[in-house]
Structure formats: C-alpha cells, structure tokens
Design a protein around this motif. Structure first.
Motif, PDB file in Angstrom:
ATOM      1  N   LEU A 339      19.372  -5.078 -13.512  1.00 42.73           N
ATOM      2  CA  LEU A 339      19.946  -4.976 -12.175  1.00 42.73           C
ATOM      3  C   LEU A 339      21.449  -4.722 -12.258  1.00 42.73           C
ATOM      4  N   THR A 340      21.927  -3.937 -11.321  1.00 43.68           N
ATOM      5  CA  THR A 340      23.366  -3.714 -11.176  1.00 43.68           C
ATOM      6  C   THR A 340      23.917  -4.776 -10.236  1.00 43.68           C
ATOM      7  N   SER A 341      25.126  -5.222 -10.478  1.00 48.16           N
ATOM      8  CA  SER A 341      25.718  -6.228  -9.602  1.00 48.16           C
ATOM      9  C   SER A 341      25.825  -5.684  -8.188  1.00 48.16           C
ATOM     10  N   ALA A 342      25.730  -6.599  -7.229  1.00 46.67           N
ATOM     11  CA  ALA A 342      25.807  -6.198  -5.822  1.00 46.67           C
ATOM     12  C   ALA A 342      27.113  -5.479  -5.526  1.00 46.67           C
ATOM     13  N   ARG A 343      28.181  -5.807  -6.246  1.00 46.67           N
ATOM     14  CA  ARG A 343      29.470  -5.176  -6.019  1.00 46.67           C
ATOM     15  C   ARG A 343      29.434  -3.681  -6.331  1.00 46.67           C
ATOM     16  N   ASP A 344      28.644  -3.315  -7.364  1.00 49.53           N
ATOM     17  CA  ASP A 344      28.576  -1.920  -7.786  1.00 49.53           C
ATOM     18  C   ASP A 344      27.366  -1.193  -7.228  1.00 49.53           C
ATOM     19  N   SER A 345      26.534  -1.883  -6.474  1.00 51.87           N
ATOM     20  CA  SER A 345      25.308  -1.270  -5.954  1.00 51.87           C
ATOM     21  C   SER A 345      25.574  -0.698  -4.557  1.00 51.87           C
ATOM     22  N   ASP A 404      23.855  11.541  -6.958  1.00 50.39           N
ATOM     23  CA  ASP A 404      24.704  10.405  -7.306  1.00 50.39           C
ATOM     24  C   ASP A 404      24.071   9.087  -6.869  1.00 50.39           C
ATOM     25  N   LEU A 405      23.467   9.083  -5.681  1.00 55.18           N
ATOM     26  CA  LEU A 405      22.834   7.871  -5.173  1.00 55.18           C
ATOM     27  C   LEU A 405      21.619   7.486  -6.005  1.00 55.18           C
ATOM     28  N   LEU A 406      20.732   8.452  -6.250  1.00 55.37           N
ATOM     29  CA  LEU A 406      19.471   8.123  -6.940  1.00 55.37           C
ATOM     30  C   LEU A 406      19.702   7.751  -8.390  1.00 55.37           C
ATOM     31  N   LEU A 407      20.657   8.401  -9.053  1.00 53.75           N
ATOM     32  CA  LEU A 407      20.937   8.028 -10.434  1.00 53.75           C
ATOM     33  C   LEU A 407      21.544   6.632 -10.513  1.00 53.75           C
ATOM     34  N   ALA A 408      22.378   6.299  -9.519  1.00 53.10           N
ATOM     35  CA  ALA A 408      22.984   4.966  -9.515  1.00 53.10           C
ATOM     36  C   ALA A 408      21.938   3.874  -9.328  1.00 53.10           C
ATOM     37  N   ARG A 409      20.819   4.166  -8.668  1.00 54.66           N
ATOM     38  CA  ARG A 409      19.769   3.155  -8.456  1.00 54.66           C
ATOM     39  C   ARG A 409      18.779   3.105  -9.611  1.00 54.66           C
ATOM     40  N   GLN A 410      18.988   3.951 -10.622  1.00 53.78           N
ATOM     41  CA  GLN A 410      18.237   3.773 -11.872  1.00 53.78           C
ATOM     42  C   GLN A 410      19.008   2.718 -12.678  1.00 53.78           C
ATOM     43  N   GLU A 411      18.676   1.448 -12.464  1.00 55.01           N
ATOM     44  CA  GLU A 411      19.579   0.353 -12.854  1.00 55.01           C
ATOM     45  C   GLU A 411      19.338  -0.199 -14.253  1.00 55.01           C
ATOM     46  N   ILE A 412      18.271   0.222 -14.906  1.00 55.24           N
ATOM     47  CA  ILE A 412      17.984  -0.333 -16.233  1.00 55.24           C
ATOM     48  C   ILE A 412      18.907   0.289 -17.269  1.00 55.24           C
ATOM     49  N   VAL A 413      19.576  -0.583 -18.020  1.00 49.37           N
ATOM     50  CA  VAL A 413      20.440  -0.136 -19.111  1.00 49.37           C
ATOM     51  C   VAL A 413      20.022  -0.900 -20.365  1.00 49.37           C
ATOM     52  N   GLU A 414      19.715  -0.156 -21.430  1.00 53.87           N
ATOM     53  CA  GLU A 414      19.332  -0.788 -22.692  1.00 53.87           C
ATOM     54  C   GLU A 414      20.419  -0.529 -23.725  1.00 53.87           C
ATOM     55  N   LEU A 470      21.601   3.324 -23.369  1.00 55.76           N
ATOM     56  CA  LEU A 470      20.609   4.153 -22.682  1.00 55.76           C
ATOM     57  C   LEU A 470      20.570   3.788 -21.208  1.00 55.76           C
ATOM     58  N   GLN A 471      20.778   4.797 -20.365  1.00 56.53           N
ATOM     59  CA  GLN A 471      20.795   4.614 -18.915  1.00 56.53           C
ATOM     60  C   GLN A 471      19.522   5.218 -18.337  1.00 56.53           C
ATOM     61  N   GLU A 472      18.789   4.422 -17.590  1.00 57.56           N
ATOM     62  CA  GLU A 472      17.556   4.896 -16.970  1.00 57.56           C
ATOM     63  C   GLU A 472      17.828   6.131 -16.105  1.00 57.56           C
ATOM     64  N   THR A 473      16.929   7.099 -16.163  1.00 59.38           N
ATOM     65  CA  THR A 473      17.031   8.293 -15.318  1.00 59.38           C
ATOM     66  C   THR A 473      15.634   8.681 -14.880  1.00 59.38           C
ATOM     67  N   ALA A 474      15.547   9.704 -14.028  1.00 62.19           N
ATOM     68  CA  ALA A 474      14.244  10.163 -13.529  1.00 62.19           C
ATOM     69  C   ALA A 474      14.382  11.600 -13.068  1.00 62.19           C
ATOM     70  N   PRO A 475      13.399  12.436 -13.326  1.00 63.80           N
ATOM     71  CA  PRO A 475      13.489  13.835 -12.863  1.00 63.80           C
ATOM     72  C   PRO A 475      13.546  13.931 -11.343  1.00 63.80           C
ATOM     73  N   GLU A 476      12.953  12.960 -10.642  1.00 65.14           N
ATOM     74  CA  GLU A 476      12.929  13.005  -9.181  1.00 65.14           C
ATOM     75  C   GLU A 476      14.334  12.888  -8.580  1.00 65.14           C
ATOM     76  N   ALA A 477      15.283  12.323  -9.349  1.00 56.33           N
ATOM     77  CA  ALA A 477      16.645  12.174  -8.833  1.00 56.33           C
ATOM     78  C   ALA A 477      17.304  13.526  -8.570  1.00 56.33           C
ATOM     79  N   PHE A 478      16.801  14.577  -9.224  1.00 55.95           N
ATOM     80  CA  PHE A 478      17.401  15.899  -9.084  1.00 55.95           C
ATOM     81  C   PHE A 478      16.609  16.805  -8.141  1.00 55.95           C
TER      82      PHE A 478
END
Length: 881
Positions: A339-345, A404-414, A470-478
């Motif tokens: 999860l991303t902190s509420a401040r950055d979400s 920018d919005l959809l990539l930012a909501r891909q919140e999983i970072v490994e 590694l930052q979560e991404t998705a083809p649907e974001a584009f």
C-alpha cells in the motif's frame, strides 16, 4: 539612441556520458550505480517557487512576453509554440514616426513563423510584410528570418540604421523579426494606430514551428513535434542539451519504437484523430536540465534511462515483457510494500495544458477521476495536480493524466535481491514476476531501479547480488477508450477585463442623403455609416468610435471624425463604389477590430422620387395644378418639375405628350397652366437632370367653363407643306432632319440608319403654310391640338430579337424626355394684307387674344441625337365667345 542586447546561449557541459558534471536531483542514483532512470512522473507536478524552477516551470507554461533586457538566455521552441522574444536592436527614424528594430525569439533555426501577434491579436502580413488586417491594420511591417545558416542581414535595418546595422548583422542561427512600428502623432491617417509611444512597446509574440531534429526512420533532419525525437535531440544537442553522442550513446532501436508509438493515430471523441503524443512549446536555455528533460518526457509520459553506456528512450505505452523472474532467481528474501501512504495516494488527476483555442494560455483540462479508487478511499476525492507545458491538446492531456493515475494505483513494490541471473534485467524494463510465495503468475512489473550489491552466502562468503526495485504495472493502465474523453469548453472560464482586446461595434450599415451647403455651393451628397454600439465597458466609459472610407478606385483612405454617437457622416461625396470601416477605441486608446462594409453611393445621380398627389383643376379658362412637396433636396434646391400634356383622354403616355411650359421650380407645389382637355403629366428633375422613373398623370375633361363658337382653323397634317428648317416629313410624321451629310460617309456598311446620318439635328422649326385671318380685330381663344411622340430613329424592327409581346414600345426604348416640341404664335392687330406689325413668337397651348390675324411656328428639339419628336397631327382652332 539605438541599443543592442546580447542574446546569450546557455551551454551545459555534461561530460563524455552527458551526466558527469551536474547532479540530477530527479535521477535515481546510488554509489554503485548501474543505471540512471529519468521518468516523467517525477516532474508531472507544479514547479517550486525557486527562481531556477520559475525559469523552467511557470516560464515553460508562459513564455509569451517580449522584453528589453541587458542580457537574456536564448529560448528553444519545440513543435508548435507561441512565444515572446527579446528586443536585440531598436532605432527611431523618420522624425519619430517609425520605430525600427530586431526582435529575437529562439536561438536556433525554425521551420516557420506561422503567425505574428500584437498584444494578443493575430496580425497577418501581406507579401510586402505590411499588417493588413485586424485592429493593427496598417500599423506595422515585419520580415521573417528563420535562423538559416546562410541568413543575410536585413536590408530595411541596414537602410535606416547605416553603420549600426551592417551586412555582418546576419543573426545566423537565430529566428527573429525585422520590424517597423508606426506612430501616428496626428491622430489621423492609418486608423489612428499607435504601435509605439513613450508608454511602451506592444507585446510581440509569434506562433512558430520550432526546431529541426534527426529522425532515424528517415535519416533526415527536419521539423517534428514527435515527443521521442525531441527528447533524443535534447539529450544529444551540444549547445542546449546534455551533449551525448548520438552514434554511441543512443539506443536507436528503442528510439525508433518510441517514435513510432508517438506517431500512432488515436481516435478522438469528435471523430477526428491525433498523434498519440506530441511535444509543442518552448523553454529557456538557462533552465535546470533535469526539469527540462522531465517536462519533455511528460509530454509522452515517457522515460529516459542511461545505463552507463547508452540512453534508452521509452514512450508512455506498455512495454511487452521478454524476461520472467521467479523465486529461483532470488538470492535472499524480498520485502513487499502493498500500500502507498495516504499522503501519496490520489484517486484523480487534474492539471493544466497550453490551450491553442484560448490564445495559447495555460488552461485546465477536465480532471480524470476514478470512482472505483474514490470508493476505496472512503469516498474522499484526492486529486493530484500536474502541469503539461508541452501539451496543447486537451484530449492528449487527459490520456497522460489517466496513465499517471492508474500507474500510481499499482501500489505493490517489491525490493528484490537477486542472483547474477538478474544481470540481464535493466532499469526501465518491464518484466514478468512469478512467485508461489506471493501468489503471482506472470505478473508484470516495471524495473524502477537495478543496482549491484554485495551480500554473503550461507557460509558467510561475499557474493555479488543484483538489487531490483520492482513497481507493479498493468497493460490496462495504458488503454484508452474514446468515451473516456471529456470535451473541453473552448471559451475561457474567466472573463477578466482586457484592455488590449476591445470588443467591436456591430451591424454596420450605410444610408445616404443630400444636404444644402452655402459654403460648398449648393446641394451636395453625403452618407452616414451607422452601427450598433460596442458592448465593451471600456468603450462605453471613456471610449469613442472612429472610422474611415475610400473609393474602390483609389488606395488612399479618408479619415472620419471621432464620435461618441453610433454614426459617422461623410460629406460632399460623389457617386461610386466605396468601402467603409468603423471601429471602437477604448479609454486606453486601444482600437477594436474594424467592421468593414462595401457599398454603392448614387449621390446626386439617384433617381428622384415620384411626384405624389398630382391634380389639375379647372378655373375659368385656366388650370391649377397641385402636388406634394418633393422629398428630394436636389429637386427642391435647384431642381425642377416638367409638366407635359397629351390631347388623348385615354392611352396617353409621357413619351406621347409635349411640354406645356417652361420648367417649374423644384420647391413649388402649385402652378397655373392652360386649361386643355386631355391628360396632364408631371415628373421631377433634380440638379443632375435625372427624371423620376414614372410620371404622375391626371385626366382633365374640361377645356373651359365658357361656351365658344368656331371662328377659323388651320390643319397641317398629313403633308406639312409649310417652311421647314432642319426638319422633314418622313412616313407621314414631321421629324427633325438628319445631322450628317451622306457625302461624308466613308463606308455605307457602318450606317445604322440611311435616313438619319449621324443622328438627328439638335433643333428645327416648321412654319405653318397657312395663317388664321379673322377679318378684323376679334376677341378669341386659340387652342393647339397636337398628337406627337418621341421616337428612336435607330430602332429597327429587323434588329429586335425579343418577342414582340415583350416590347415596351413600338417606337423603341423611349423614356420620353429625350426630345420635345411646342407651338409658338405671333399675332397682329393690323390687316395682314397690308403692312402689319407682328408680335414676337410666344408659346401657345390655349390662350385668349384680341387680334386680327395669327401665324404659327412649331419648334422641335432633341436632347439625344438618337431621338426626335414625331408630329402626327397638328392643328390650331380659333373660337369666339
């Protein structure tokens, strides 16, 4: 005094790899760097308030001021842009009438200057360079220079500033305008346009097609607004960019793929298409390179990655993974942030772009908000604010905001610590991650960072590891669907007072009339330009209107006087074709765009109005004619009425009637006439000798209130045996003779009429072959009865092509005022057989006499050599009471 301003290039040295001599704060870099990753997201936000940030932040949004400055950094225009410049030279000439100068805009060659703006008004120029339209029409001259390598010095500046602007002032590599601004200190002339004064200079901006960049797909350097190619230009340019060597430092395969992605057509909501990404705007060369590059990448939501060897440029499209990492590639346990902190979400994105429809000002594009994300955030809307200074399309701005919005909501970072098998993974790659531990199967991740590290194996021995973020991404974001686009209102959301953009008047129209002027010598013509007032409050309060006009036959304009009314008068004008202009001027002296209207002025050549309420009443042996006052001033002042009579009670027309008397003054409404049975006609004639189109008619059945006894008569037709001077009998009609001589004819084939060579004579007379002798002095009344018509001697049945039913007259095209005839009488009270004393000849229609004998003479006149009066019957009757 003229002055020269240095236009200073800012050169940023970045070393052999283009990154060694500055600290790029937005680069993700560690002491053991394996790659530099620069991404658009990091600068899709408003700039800070620092002075450096203002140069590339807010100034990148608004570069539309032209200044005088002792030293100025050069500007760079990419794609299409509107930008201001720097005055590099200024000189006043021609007794302070003209300000000549050079205005410098960008420090490189441009493809074109599309538009020139003066104070937020597009001011087009003709082939000669003169402004020909808009509120600054006629007030300025410009010549465009595009910064070519073979550019020569401007001849106008050399001519008006000899020794100060020489053939060496070529400004090669600089796009500029040589300009001449006009000052009208007389308040008249060129619409009163004052483009320079002690109060300051107009703000001059241009809309240009910017720099030329190399395209590896065509192997050519040409104009482009392709976002990937412009980023590559900035990374490689040695003067304004990072100075990397293209041949060795650019991943050309990746660049071509990014350029192709930018050029893909995307369907818009209005049914048109546009390129997926384009970069249009300008920036200052003294800005911070990391911010400039970040904003250029922001135009395609892209990335620029330097791996220590080459730059890889990626456009904002989904990169298909070619590498899969599993838990077998793991050296040690990874950590996962879910999860991303509420401040950055945030659950929506809003921001600004540059609106071409709103004078290239920064404008808000419709926010992109995810209702699903908003629900996950407890129903609270949190919007991220971004700036897109190099995007001029609202639909493109919305697509960037959604990514920018959809990539930012891909919140999983490994944070993944891998074996050397992960060496093949580069920063910027998109990979597949499969992990039984986390329940992932071919889950796409973006490699945000890839660095070397040192760790220990199970026995405590040091080993080299690869640390990946590694930052979560998705083809649907584009992905983008057309119905996701919100249409932008082309009108601005605010309506602040604008002192330069003055609202014009409307509904321009023209009317004309005559007026009397003692000073100008009688009746003259004038016209009035009328219009509806400007709605501009700055015109209503302290402003005025002005205008000008000119004949289409001449180039010079005539200026009209200023007025606060909604009409402008032009006096003493001639007939012709004109064009008029009217514009508003506000309290600050700024003119509106001009209203223009072409129009025709008949002036004093206009046909007078028809005579109205014409009557003829019998009084004893006279008739009193009455009619309404003429509405035309050029009839009342110097014009006349013409009254004619025909003995016919029915079927009479103006061209079959003869004049009764001398012309009647035009200001008259009553006139005494001889009383005759038949039809009276009247027409108005103005000072230009124009007749009314039609005649007013009145039929009078009485010839007298008394009873008369026939005494004698003389009848001349059909032979007309009397003495003829310049008249002849032709076909039973007494007509004027021919004006020409047959012996003088050079070619008989050219004759229009064998009987009337050269037309008819101007005038002629016919003396009756008979007199009236009453035998003694007798009181009597003489009445002339004449049937006549005006005929065209050159009209021939054989030459008429139209159907006979359409002929206006059997006698040809006749108005009836081309010729005339009247009878005159001379009388005596002596025996005509002796030596009588005869009176002078006077006009006769119906008059009373006390005389012994009478002799008669008919006068025939022609006002047009093609027309003659034709007398069919002519008789005089003497009657006694």
């Amino acid at each position: 005094m003229p002055f020269l301003i240095p236009f200073i290039p800012v050169i940023i040295a970045l070393g052999a790899y283009g990154a060694g001599m500055i600290t790029l704060t937005a680069f993700l870099i560690t002491a053991a760097t394996a790659a530099l990753s620069f991404v658009a997201q990091m600068l899709l936000k408003p700039a800070s308030n620092s002075s450096a940030a203002q140069l590339t932040g807010s100034t990148a949004i608004d570069q539309k001021l032209t200044v005088r400055q002792a030293a100025a950094a050069r500007k760079i225009g990419v794609g299409r842009f509107r930008g201001g410049g720097v005055w590099g030279f200024l000189k006043v000439t021609d007794q302070n009438q003209y300000l000549r100068g050079a205005c410098l805009f960008v420090g490189h060659q441009c493809d074109a200057i599309e538009e020139i703006w003066l104070n937020d008004q597009v001011s087009p120029i003709d082939e000669a360079g003169e402004v020909y339209d808009g509120k600054y029409n006629g007030g300025a001259y410009f010549k465009k220079y595009l910064g070519l390598a073979d550019q020569t010095a401007d001849p106008m500046l050399m001519n008006y500033a000899p020794g100060e602007w020489t053939e060496n002032h070529r400004l090669r590599g600089i796009t500029y305008l040589a300009s001449s601004l006009y000052w009208d200190n007389s308040g008249t002339g060129l619409r009163g346009v004052n483009l320079w004064s002690g109060g300051g200079l107009p703000n001059i901006t241009i809309v240009g097609r910017g720099l030329l960049a190399y395209d590896p797909r065509t192997d050519e350097v040409a104009y482009t607004n392709n976002s990937a190619l412009i980023v590559a230009w900035y990374i490689c340019d040695p003067l304004y960019g990072l100075g990397a060597d293209y041949a060795t430092r650019i991943n050309e395969e990746a660049l071509i793929a990014a350029a192709n992605a930018c050029d893909e057509d995307v369907l818009k909501k209005d049914g048109t298409t546009e390129k997926r990404y384009a970069t249009d705007g300008s920036f200052s060369s003294d800005g911070k390179p990391d911010e400039i590059l970040g904003r250029l990448l922001g135009a395609m939501h892209g990335k620029a990655i330097y791996d220590g060897d080459r730059w890889t440029i990626l456009a904002g499209v989904y990169q298909e993974p070619t590498i899969t990492i599993t838990d077998d590639d793991m050296h040690a346990m990874s950590s996962v942030q879910t999860l991303t902190s509420a401040r950055d979400s945030f659950n929506g994105t809003k921001g600004t772009y540059i609106s071409e429809e709103d004078n290239w000002q920064a404008a808000d594009f419709p926010p992109v908000v995810s209702q699903a994300f908003k629900a996950l955030d407890g129903g609270f809307e949190r919007l991220k604010d971004i700036e897109l200074p190099f995007t001029i399309s609202p639909s493109r701005a919305q697509r960037i905001a959604k990514i920018d919005l959809l990539l930012a909501r891909q919140e999983i970072v490994e944070n993944f610590t891998g074996k050397l098998s992960c060496w093949r993974v580069r920063t910027g790659d998109t990979i597949m991650r499969t992990s039984e531990r986390y329940g992932w199967t071919a889950k796409p991740f973006y490699v945000a960072s890839s660095t070397f590290g040192v760790d220990e194996d199970a026995e405590g021995n040091p080993v080299v590891v690869i640390r990946l973020v590694l930052q979560e991404t998705a083809p649907e974001a584009f992905d983008w669907e057309t119905d996701e686009e919100s249409l932008v209102d082309p009108a601005p959301n605010t309506n602040f007072p604008e002192v330069f953009n003055v609202l014009p008047p409307s509904n321009l129209r023209v009317s004309e009339r005559a007026y009397f002027s003692r000073e100008a010598g009688g009746v003259k013509a004038m016209f009035t330009l009328e219009f509806d007032p400007s709605p501009d409050a700055f015109v209503k309060s302290g402003g005025h209107y002005t205008g000008r006009f000119r004949s289409l036959d001449v180039a010079a304009w005539t200026q009209l006087a200023d007025t606060k009314d909604t009409h402008l008068d032009a006096l003493d004008v001639s007939a012709g074709s004109y064009v008029g202009e009217v514009w508003a001027v506000n309290w600050a002296g700024n003119p509106s765009p001009a209203l223009s209207l072409p129009f025709e002025i008949a002036a004093l050549t206009a046909t007078p109005a028809l005579v109205t309420n014409f009557t003829v009443s019998a009084h004893d042996s006279i008739a009193i004619a009455a009619w309404d006052l003429a509405p035309d001033l050029d009839v009342r002042e110097g014009g006349t009425f013409v009254i004619k009579h025909s003995p016919l009670l029915t079927g009479a027309t103006w061209d079959t009637a003869l004049s009764l008397d001398d012309d009647v003054p035009g200001k008259t409404t009553r006139w005494i006439l001889p009383l005759l049975a038949g039809t009276y006609f009247i027409k108005a004639r103005d000072t230009s000798l124009n007749f009314s189109d039609d005649a007013a008619a009145f039929v009078q059945f009485q010839s007298s209130v008394h009873t008369f006894t026939p005494l004698d008569s003389t009848i001349q037709d059909p032979d007309f045996l009397g003495t003829k001077v310049d008249c002849v009998v032709s076909g039973g009609f007494l007509v004027l003779d021919a004006a020409g001589d047959f012996d003088a004819v050079a070619d008989t084939d050219d004759l229009d009429n064998w009987d009337f060579l050269g037309g008819v004579a101007v005038s002629g007379t016919y003396d009756y072959d008979d007199t009236i002798d009453l035998g003694a002095v007798t009181k009597c009344r003489l009445t002339n009865v004449c049937l006549a018509a005006v005929v065209n001697v050159f009209d021939d049945f054989d030459t008429r092509e139209a159907d006979v039913d359409s002929w206006a007259s059997w006698d040809g095209e006749v108005v009836g005022s081309e010729a005339d005839s009247w009878l005159t009488v001379s009388w005596t009270q002596d025996d005509p057989a002796g030596s009588p004393v005869w009176s002078e000849y006077e006009r006769l229609h119906s008059s009373s006499f006390d005389a012994w004998a009478f002799r008669f003479r008919r006068e025939l006149v022609s006002y047009d050599p093609s027309y003659t009066p034709a007398i069919a019957e002519d008789a005089v009757y003497a009657e006694g009471v």
